[in-house]
Design an enzyme around this catalytic site. Structure first.
Site, PDB file in Angstrom:
ATOM      1  N   ASP A  14      16.228   1.626   3.821  1.00  0.00           N
ATOM      2  CA  ASP A  14      16.202   2.128   2.443  1.00  0.00           C
ATOM      3  C   ASP A  14      16.787   3.542   2.349  1.00  0.00           C
ATOM      4  O   ASP A  14      16.692   4.324   3.302  1.00  0.00           O
ATOM      5  CB  ASP A  14      14.739   2.130   1.951  1.00  0.00           C
ATOM      6  CG  ASP A  14      14.652   2.169   0.434  1.00  0.00           C
ATOM      7  OD1 ASP A  14      15.697   2.054  -0.230  1.00  0.00           O
ATOM      8  OD2 ASP A  14      13.529   2.328  -0.076  1.00  0.00           O
ATOM      9  N   GLY A  17      21.591   4.749  -1.128  1.00  0.00           N
ATOM     10  CA  GLY A  17      22.078   5.227  -2.417  1.00  0.00           C
ATOM     11  C   GLY A  17      21.740   6.702  -2.617  1.00  0.00           C
ATOM     12  O   GLY A  17      22.606   7.513  -2.984  1.00  0.00           O
ATOM     13  N   ARG A  18      20.458   7.056  -2.356  1.00  0.00           N
ATOM     14  CA  ARG A  18      20.041   8.455  -2.538  1.00  0.00           C
ATOM     15  C   ARG A  18      20.773   9.386  -1.563  1.00  0.00           C
ATOM     16  O   ARG A  18      21.135  10.501  -1.907  1.00  0.00           O
ATOM     17  CB  ARG A  18      18.516   8.573  -2.340  1.00  0.00           C
ATOM     18  CG  ARG A  18      17.740   8.175  -3.580  1.00  0.00           C
ATOM     19  CD  ARG A  18      16.292   7.943  -3.274  1.00  0.00           C
ATOM     20  NE  ARG A  18      16.093   6.665  -2.606  1.00  0.00           N
ATOM     21  CZ  ARG A  18      14.971   6.300  -2.005  1.00  0.00           C
ATOM     22  NH1 ARG A  18      13.939   7.124  -1.968  1.00  0.00           N
ATOM     23  NH2 ARG A  18      14.865   5.115  -1.448  1.00  0.00           N
ATOM     24  N   HIS A  31      26.166   3.128   1.550  1.00  0.00           N
ATOM     25  CA  HIS A  31      26.097   1.834   2.241  1.00  0.00           C
ATOM     26  C   HIS A  31      27.027   1.830   3.449  1.00  0.00           C
ATOM     27  O   HIS A  31      26.683   1.309   4.509  1.00  0.00           O
ATOM     28  CB  HIS A  31      26.443   0.692   1.288  1.00  0.00           C
ATOM     29  CG  HIS A  31      25.448   0.545   0.165  1.00  0.00           C
ATOM     30  ND1 HIS A  31      24.090   0.543   0.383  1.00  0.00           N
ATOM     31  CD2 HIS A  31      25.614   0.399  -1.176  1.00  0.00           C
ATOM     32  CE1 HIS A  31      23.462   0.400  -0.785  1.00  0.00           C
ATOM     33  NE2 HIS A  31      24.370   0.328  -1.743  1.00  0.00           N
ATOM     34  N   SER A  59      18.012  -8.157  -0.348  1.00  0.00           N
ATOM     35  CA  SER A  59      16.899  -8.996  -0.803  1.00  0.00           C
ATOM     36  C   SER A  59      17.375  -9.884  -1.949  1.00  0.00           C
ATOM     37  O   SER A  59      18.394  -9.587  -2.592  1.00  0.00           O
ATOM     38  CB  SER A  59      15.739  -8.115  -1.273  1.00  0.00           C
ATOM     39  OG  SER A  59      16.066  -7.503  -2.507  1.00  0.00           O
ATOM     40  N   THR A  60      16.619 -10.943  -2.215  1.00  0.00           N
ATOM     41  CA  THR A  60      16.975 -11.821  -3.349  1.00  0.00           C
ATOM     42  C   THR A  60      16.998 -10.976  -4.630  1.00  0.00           C
ATOM     43  O   THR A  60      17.839 -11.171  -5.496  1.00  0.00           O
ATOM     44  CB  THR A  60      15.954 -12.981  -3.474  1.00  0.00           C
ATOM     45  OG1 THR A  60      14.642 -12.446  -3.353  1.00  0.00           O
ATOM     46  CG2 THR A  60      16.165 -14.021  -2.406  1.00  0.00           C
ATOM     47  N   ASN A  62      17.905  -7.922  -4.911  1.00  0.00           N
ATOM     48  CA  ASN A  62      19.074  -7.035  -4.979  1.00  0.00           C
ATOM     49  C   ASN A  62      20.201  -7.616  -5.842  1.00  0.00           C
ATOM     50  O   ASN A  62      21.091  -6.889  -6.278  1.00  0.00           O
ATOM     51  CB  ASN A  62      19.616  -6.716  -3.578  1.00  0.00           C
ATOM     52  CG  ASN A  62      18.756  -5.741  -2.791  1.00  0.00           C
ATOM     53  OD1 ASN A  62      18.750  -5.757  -1.562  1.00  0.00           O
ATOM     54  ND2 ASN A  62      18.014  -4.882  -3.488  1.00  0.00           N
ATOM     55  N   ARG A  65      21.026  -5.904  -9.144  1.00  0.00           N
ATOM     56  CA  ARG A  65      21.770  -4.633  -9.259  1.00  0.00           C
ATOM     57  C   ARG A  65      23.064  -4.851 -10.032  1.00  0.00           C
ATOM     58  O   ARG A  65      23.489  -5.990 -10.231  1.00  0.00           O
ATOM     59  CB  ARG A  65      22.082  -4.097  -7.853  1.00  0.00           C
ATOM     60  CG  ARG A  65      20.832  -3.648  -7.158  1.00  0.00           C
ATOM     61  CD  ARG A  65      21.154  -2.911  -5.881  1.00  0.00           C
ATOM     62  NE  ARG A  65      19.901  -2.474  -5.275  1.00  0.00           N
ATOM     63  CZ  ARG A  65      19.808  -1.573  -4.317  1.00  0.00           C
ATOM     64  NH1 ARG A  65      20.895  -1.001  -3.834  1.00  0.00           N
ATOM     65  NH2 ARG A  65      18.645  -1.231  -3.829  1.00  0.00           N
ATOM     66  N   SER A 189       7.915  -4.563   0.040  1.00  0.00           N
ATOM     67  CA  SER A 189       8.957  -5.195  -0.779  1.00  0.00           C
ATOM     68  C   SER A 189       9.379  -6.580  -0.288  1.00  0.00           C
ATOM     69  O   SER A 189      10.575  -6.852  -0.145  1.00  0.00           O
ATOM     70  CB  SER A 189      10.180  -4.277  -0.875  1.00  0.00           C
ATOM     71  OG  SER A 189       9.812  -3.054  -1.454  1.00  0.00           O
TER      72      SER A 189
HETATM   73  C1  FPP Z   1      19.144   0.267   0.737  1.00  0.00           C
HETATM   74  O1  FPP Z   1      19.661   1.385   0.137  1.00  0.00           O
HETATM   75  C2  FPP Z   1      20.066  -0.599   1.421  1.00  0.00           C
HETATM   76  C3  FPP Z   1      20.521  -1.823   0.992  1.00  0.00           C
HETATM   77  C4  FPP Z   1      20.435  -2.384  -0.359  1.00  0.00           C
HETATM   78  C5  FPP Z   1      21.111  -2.753   1.926  1.00  0.00           C
HETATM   79  C6  FPP Z   1      22.440  -2.421   2.464  1.00  0.00           C
HETATM   80  C7  FPP Z   1      22.345  -2.093   3.887  1.00  0.00           C
HETATM   81  C8  FPP Z   1      23.384  -1.744   4.591  1.00  0.00           C
HETATM   82  C9  FPP Z   1      24.724  -1.668   3.945  1.00  0.00           C
HETATM   83  C10 FPP Z   1      23.230  -1.427   6.011  1.00  0.00           C
HETATM   84  C11 FPP Z   1      24.062  -2.299   6.877  1.00  0.00           C
HETATM   85  C12 FPP Z   1      23.673  -3.720   6.946  1.00  0.00           C
HETATM   86  C13 FPP Z   1      24.384  -4.704   7.581  1.00  0.00           C
HETATM   87  C14 FPP Z   1      23.674  -5.948   7.983  1.00  0.00           C
HETATM   88  C15 FPP Z   1      25.814  -4.626   7.922  1.00  0.00           C
HETATM   89  P1  FPP Z   1      19.427   1.551  -1.422  1.00  0.00           P
HETATM   90  O2  FPP Z   1      20.694   1.204  -2.101  1.00  0.00           O
HETATM   91  O3  FPP Z   1      18.242   0.745  -1.852  1.00  0.00           O
HETATM   92  O4  FPP Z   1      19.111   3.065  -1.525  1.00  0.00           O
HETATM   93  P2  FPP Z   1      18.342   3.812  -2.697  1.00  0.00           P
HETATM   94  O5  FPP Z   1      16.914   3.308  -2.649  1.00  0.00           O
HETATM   95  O6  FPP Z   1      18.453   5.244  -2.324  1.00  0.00           O
HETATM   96  O7  FPP Z   1      19.019   3.476  -3.988  1.00  0.00           O
END
Ligand code: FPP
Length: 235
Positions: A14, A17-18, A31, A59-60, A62, A65, A189
Site C-alpha cells: 500500500d 499513490g501517496r 506504481h 483487489s477486485t 481496485n 478506480r 482489506s
Molecule cells: C497500492 O498503492 C498498490 C496497488 C493498487 C497495487 C499495485 C502494486 C504494484 C504496482 C506493485 C507491483 C506488483 C506486481 C505484481 C508487479 P495505492 O495506489 O493503493 O496507494 P495509495 O493508498 O497511496 O493511493
C-alpha cells in the site's frame, strides 16, 4: 542468531499513490517504483529463507478506480511480467496467481498463464501474486468448488476437513505466518482471510516503494519477538 523465519509472508503493498503524490509525481510513477522495489525485495525475502511470498497486486475492489489508473496498472502488469519472467525463471521461482479471471483483459491472462505453466514443475520458492483477488470471493468460490464435489459424489459432507477447504482455495498454500501492510493503514482489506487466521500482523509507516530490505529485516525482528500461541497457553 534467531533462525525463526516465517514460512509464508504476505505483503499488502500500500501507498504507491501517496508516495508519488508527495513527490509531485503522477500516481502511475508510484506504481512503477512499487514494481522496481518488489523485484529487489522478493529476491531478498527468498534469500532470507521465506518459502512462500504472497503479494496483493490488485483487489477486485481496485476495478472501482478511475479507468485511466486501472488501464495503466493492467499494462504495467503485462509489461513487468514479460520483463521479469526470465529473472524469475533463472532464480527457480515458482509463480502462481490467486484471484478470479473475469474481467481481467486477455493480454494479462495470457502472460499469467504462461508464467504459471512454465514454472509449474519448479520446486523452489513460491511467488503467489494476488491479482483481481478478494478474500471473501475466494471463500465463496471454495464453497462452490466443494459443493460441486459433493453433488458429483466425489466427497461426503462428513469428509470435509480444513485440508479439503485449503485444497479448494485458489492455491493450496501453507498458512500465512506474517502479514505486512505498508503505509501505516491498519486494515486487512479482504486479503487472504482463510490463510491468515493465525498470522502475525505488522504495519510499518513507510509507503511500499520505500519498504526496502532493511525494512523487511525490521519486520522479521518484530515477528521473532512475538509469542505465537495458536490459541494455547502463554509460554
Ligand atoms: C497500492 O498503492 C498498490 C496497488 C493498487 C497495487 C499495485 C502494486 C504494484 C504496482 C506493485 C507491483 C506488483 C506486481 C505484481 C508487479 P495505492 O495506489 O493503493 O496507494 P495509495 O493508498 O497511496 O493511493
Amino acid at each position: 542468531m534467531n533462525e525463526n523465519i516465517p514460512v509464508h509472508v504476505g505483503i499488502i503493498m500500500d501507498g504507491n499513490g501517496r508516495w508519488a503524490t508527495e513527490r509531485g509525481l503522477e500516481r502511475s510513477m508510484g506504481h512503477k517504483s512499487g514494481v522496481k522495489n518488489l523485484k529487489t525485495l522478493c529476491t531478498y525475502i527468498f534469500e532470507r529463507g521465506v518459502k512462500v511470498l504472497s503479494v496483493y497486486a490488485f483487489s477486485t475492489e481496485n476495478f472501482k478506480r478511475e479507468k485511466k489508473e486501472v488501464d495503466f496498472l493492467m499494462s504495467l502488469f503485462v509489461e513487468s511480467f514479460y520483463k521479469e519472467f526470465s529473472f524469475l525463471k533463472d532464480n527457480g521461482i515458482k509463480v502462481m496467481f490467486s484471484g478470479r479471471r473475469e474481467p481481467l483483459p486477455r493480454k494479462v491472462l495470457e502472460v499469467m498463464d504462461r508464467m504459471t505453466l512454465e514454472t509449474s514443475d519448479f520446486d523452489g520458492p513460491i511467488f503467489n501474486i494476488c491479482l483481481n483477488y478478494g478474500g471473501q470471493d475466494e471463500i465463496v468460490d471454495m464453497v462452490k468448488n466443494i459443493s460441486k464435489l459433493v453433488s458429483n459424489q466425489n466427497i461426503e459432507i462428513e469428509d470435509i476437513t480444513k485440508e479439503v477447504v485449503n485444497k479448494n482455495l485458489y492455491q493450496d498454500l501453507p498458512p500465512l505466518d506474517l502479514v505486512i501492510r505498508t503505509s501505516g493503514e491498519q486494515r486487512i482489506s479482504n486479503f487472504m482471510l482463510y490463510q491468515s487466521s493465525y498470522a502475525e500482523y505488522y504495519f510499518p509507516k513507510v509507503y511500499f516503494p520505500d519498504f526496502n530490505n532493511d525494512e523487511f529485516d525490521i519486520a522479521i525482528e518484530e515477528f521473532q519477538k512475538r509469542n505465537r500461541r495458536f490459541g494455547g497457553n502463554k509460554k
